[in-house]
Write a protein that holds these residues in place. Structure first.
Motif, PDB file in Angstrom:
ATOM      1  N   THR A 133      17.047   8.573   3.476  1.00 22.03           N
ATOM      2  CA  THR A 133      17.572   7.242   3.127  1.00 22.03           C
ATOM      3  C   THR A 133      16.484   6.353   2.543  1.00 22.03           C
ATOM      4  OG1 THR A 133      17.160   6.470   5.384  1.00 22.03           O
ATOM      5  CG2 THR A 133      19.354   7.355   4.901  1.00 22.03           C
ATOM      6  N   THR A 134      15.225   6.711   2.762  1.00 20.76           N
ATOM      7  CA  THR A 134      14.106   5.910   2.255  1.00 20.76           C
ATOM      8  C   THR A 134      13.663   6.335   0.856  1.00 20.76           C
ATOM      9  OG1 THR A 134      12.553   7.402   3.370  1.00 20.76           O
ATOM     10  CG2 THR A 134      13.241   5.429   4.575  1.00 20.76           C
ATOM     11  N   SER A 135      14.419   7.218   0.210  1.00 17.41           N
ATOM     12  CA  SER A 135      14.056   7.688  -1.133  1.00 17.41           C
ATOM     13  C   SER A 135      14.070   6.525  -2.121  1.00 17.41           C
ATOM     14  CB  SER A 135      15.022   8.776  -1.592  1.00 17.41           C
ATOM     15  OG  SER A 135      14.948   9.904  -0.754  1.00 17.41           O
ATOM     16  N   ILE A 136      13.022   6.457  -2.939  1.00 16.57           N
ATOM     17  CA  ILE A 136      12.869   5.384  -3.920  1.00 16.57           C
ATOM     18  C   ILE A 136      13.327   5.873  -5.287  1.00 16.57           C
ATOM     19  CG2 ILE A 136      11.234   3.829  -5.042  1.00 16.57           C
ATOM     20  CD1 ILE A 136      11.688   3.244  -2.097  1.00 16.57           C
ATOM     21  N   GLY A 137      14.043   5.032  -5.995  1.00 14.86           N
ATOM     22  CA  GLY A 137      14.503   5.356  -7.339  1.00 14.86           C
ATOM     23  C   GLY A 137      15.954   4.976  -7.524  1.00 14.86           C
ATOM     24  N   PRO A 146       5.930   0.098  12.974  1.00  9.03           N
ATOM     25  CA  PRO A 146       5.617   1.141  11.989  1.00  9.03           C
ATOM     26  C   PRO A 146       6.311   0.869  10.653  1.00  9.03           C
ATOM     27  CG  PRO A 146       7.253   1.936  13.553  1.00  9.03           C
ATOM     28  CD  PRO A 146       6.801   0.598  14.055  1.00  9.03           C
ATOM     29  N   ILE A 147       5.610   1.176   9.582  1.00 12.86           N
ATOM     30  CA  ILE A 147       6.172   1.004   8.243  1.00 12.86           C
ATOM     31  C   ILE A 147       6.959   2.258   7.882  1.00 12.86           C
ATOM     32  CG2 ILE A 147       5.613   0.752   5.786  1.00 12.86           C
ATOM     33  CD1 ILE A 147       3.194  -0.865   6.606  1.00 12.86           C
ATOM     34  N   ILE A 148       8.175   2.043   7.403  1.00  7.50           N
ATOM     35  CA  ILE A 148       8.999   3.179   6.979  1.00  7.50           C
ATOM     36  C   ILE A 148       8.352   3.784   5.738  1.00  7.50           C
ATOM     37  CG2 ILE A 148      11.272   3.914   6.189  1.00  7.50           C
ATOM     38  CD1 ILE A 148      12.411   1.415   7.546  1.00  7.50           C
ATOM     39  N   ASN A 149       7.852   5.004   5.881  1.00 10.34           N
ATOM     40  CA  ASN A 149       7.204   5.622   4.732  1.00 10.34           C
ATOM     41  C   ASN A 149       8.231   5.923   3.647  1.00 10.34           C
ATOM     42  OD1 ASN A 149       4.485   5.727   5.563  1.00 10.34           O
ATOM     43  ND2 ASN A 149       4.958   7.412   6.950  1.00 10.34           N
ATOM     44  N   PRO A 150       8.128   5.280   2.501  1.00  5.99           N
ATOM     45  CA  PRO A 150       9.095   5.545   1.440  1.00  5.99           C
ATOM     46  C   PRO A 150       8.948   6.967   0.922  1.00  5.99           C
ATOM     47  CG  PRO A 150       7.287   4.204   0.610  1.00  5.99           C
ATOM     48  CD  PRO A 150       7.101   4.301   2.090  1.00  5.99           C
ATOM     49  N   HIS A 151      10.061   7.550   0.538  1.00  9.05           N
ATOM     50  CA  HIS A 151      10.068   8.926   0.043  1.00  9.05           C
ATOM     51  C   HIS A 151      10.096   8.883  -1.485  1.00  9.05           C
ATOM     52  CE1 HIS A 151      10.901  13.215  -0.136  1.00  9.05           C
ATOM     53  NE2 HIS A 151      11.930  12.963  -0.920  1.00  9.05           N
ATOM     54  N   PHE A 152       8.956   9.197  -2.099  1.00  9.28           N
ATOM     55  CA  PHE A 152       8.871   9.239  -3.561  1.00  9.28           C
ATOM     56  C   PHE A 152       9.114  10.669  -4.029  1.00  9.28           C
ATOM     57  CE2 PHE A 152       6.215   5.489  -2.652  1.00  9.28           C
ATOM     58  CZ  PHE A 152       6.852   4.564  -3.476  1.00  9.28           C
ATOM     59  N   THR A 212       0.829  -1.203   0.000  1.00 10.88           N
ATOM     60  CA  THR A 212       0.000   0.000   0.000  1.00 10.88           C
ATOM     61  C   THR A 212       0.866   1.257   0.000  1.00 10.88           C
ATOM     62  OG1 THR A 212      -1.742  -1.154   1.203  1.00 10.88           O
ATOM     63  CG2 THR A 212      -1.799   1.243   1.254  1.00 10.88           C
ATOM     64  N   HIS A 213       2.010   1.176   0.667  1.00 12.57           N
ATOM     65  CA  HIS A 213       2.932   2.319   0.745  1.00 12.57           C
ATOM     66  C   HIS A 213       3.900   2.335  -0.445  1.00 12.57           C
ATOM     67  CE1 HIS A 213       1.774   3.221   4.968  1.00 12.57           C
ATOM     68  NE2 HIS A 213       1.517   1.925   4.984  1.00 12.57           N
ATOM     69  N   TYR A 214       4.249   1.154  -0.946  1.00 10.61           N
ATOM     70  CA  TYR A 214       5.162   1.043  -2.094  1.00 10.61           C
ATOM     71  C   TYR A 214       4.349   0.723  -3.361  1.00 10.61           C
ATOM     72  CZ  TYR A 214       9.113   0.754   1.210  1.00 10.61           C
ATOM     73  OH  TYR A 214      10.051   1.008   2.192  1.00 10.61           O
ATOM     74  N   TYR A 215       3.306   1.493  -3.609  1.00 10.76           N
ATOM     75  CA  TYR A 215       2.336   1.167  -4.650  1.00 10.76           C
ATOM     76  C   TYR A 215       2.917   1.004  -6.063  1.00 10.76           C
ATOM     77  CZ  TYR A 215       2.509   6.284  -4.668  1.00 10.76           C
ATOM     78  OH  TYR A 215       2.943   7.584  -4.677  1.00 10.76           O
TER      79      TYR A 215
END
Length: 367
Positions: A312-316, A204-210, A82-85
């Motif tokens: 550090t949670t940035s996606i890409g 808690p789920i680490i909220n990814p940074h998009f 749900t967070h990493y859609y």
């Protein structure tokens, strides 16, 4: 959680027998405004490959059966998706510029092995590890291909999972991520979230940074498509903590009297130098009488190197491949030369802007 299941059984025995295929969808639908995830320039020019990661877990008494263990993992995966859609969406196989976040889900494969985990690890050759991964999605491989699979138009899931059960109760969880949606840090953050939530649903789920990217109209430089070598040899090396500490002390001592004394060498620096030294030495002996040209490629995480650091949670794909030749082209490269040059290359990326990196990469035609 929504699961679409199809059970498969094969008569021919292999190291791993696939017993089921499921589709795991996000537990909550993706909001309409997030249905399209634009890929950055770094993502678009990333090598069209898969990143394989496998985690091995010995048998424990925490679960009564493999089914219970798998169900918990599926529930955790559905929740975290749900967070990493974008991981549960679809993207073009070739030249994608965005991910269609349609919640179609990730492929979840289960396989069984009649041997114990310890026997498998001790007796198998390195290539046997390939069967741990979903549909052989390892680097540039992909075993399963449908008859209507057009390379320019076909869509596929960016992420897939295979859970391998062993006779002793141990499991190996292997994942493959399309490189064009994220790098190693992106994949590891996702795995950490799934594993943590699987062990404790209250964690808690680490909220990814998009990072928001506008659709790009940049015309990428023309370059020959990367063709992987026909044969790649993979080897596994295990260094104990004690041996690594001894090597760090030895490198510090060896370089004490040089022009570039290495103070407090890291584990990565000393192990990289040792591996390069051994490979270069072997190549020199194999091609006697000729200079053996050697270069080093080191992936550099840019998240904490930028002038305005990213979470550090940035996606890409937020890394850069450092490629540097060594002035000494023989197998006797000293640690002070190797580590000093590695540090100089890394220092060049201190406090730079992301826009500068994008321009550099575009000029070079890839990462």
């Amino acid at each position: 959680m929504v699961i679409i299941s199809k059970v498969l059984r094969f008569g021919r025995k292999k190291l791993h027998t696939i017993v089921s295929r499921d589709k795991i969808k996000p537990s909550s639908p993706t909001p309409f405004h997030s249905k399209t995830y634009n890929l950055s320039l770094l993502d678009q020019i990333a090598v069209n490959s898969y990143m394989p990661i496998v985690a091995i877990y010995p048998s424990t008494n925490a679960y009564q059966s493999p089914r219970e263990k798998t169900l918990e993992l599926k529930n955790s995966l559905s929740k975290v998706l749900t967070h990493y859609y974008p991981f549960a969406g679809k993207m073009k196989k070739m030249g994608p510029t965005f991910v269609d976040c349609n919640d179609e889900g990730v492929e979840f494969i289960e396989a069984c092995n009649t041997s114990s985990l310890s026997d498998f690890l001790q007796e198998s050759v390195h290539e046997d590890l390939d069967q741990l991964f979903p549909d052989d999605r390892i680097w540039f491989k992909r075993r399963i291909k449908s008859s209507s699979d057009d390379e320019n138009t076909s869509n596929e899931s960016p992420f897939s999972v295979q859970v391998n059960h062993f006779a002793c109760g141990g499991i190996a969880v292997a994942t493959s991520l399309r490189h064009r949606i994220g790098d190693g840090s992106s994949s590891l953050n996702f795995r950490v979230d799934v594993t943590s939530h699987s062990r404790d649903v209250t964690s808690p789920i680490i909220n990814p940074h998009f990072i928001t990217y506008q659709p790009t109209t940049v015309k990428l430089p023309k370059s020959d498509p990367y063709i992987p070598p026909k044969k790649v040899v993979s080897k596994s090396f295990v260094f104990s903590n004690a041996k690594i500490k001894d090597l760090q002390a030895k490198v510090a001592s060896m370089t004490m009297e040089t022009r570039n004394p290495i103070v407090n060498p890291t584990q990565f620096e000393v192990s990289s130098w040792l591996l390069h030294k051994c490979v270069a030495s072997a190549a020199t002996k194999r091609i006697s009488g000729n200079d053996t040209k050697t270069s080093v490629i080191v992936p550099l995480n840019l998240r904490n190197k930028l002038k305005e650091p990213l979470p550090t949670t940035s996606i890409g794909n937020l890394f850069y491949s450092l490629i540097f030749p060594l002035s000494n082209n023989h197998g006797d490269v000293m640690p002070d030369e190797f580590i000093s040059q590695l540090r100089r290359e890394k220092f060049k990326f201190k406090n730079i802007r992301l826009e500068t990196t994008l321009g550099t990469v575009a000029d070079r035609g890839g990462i």
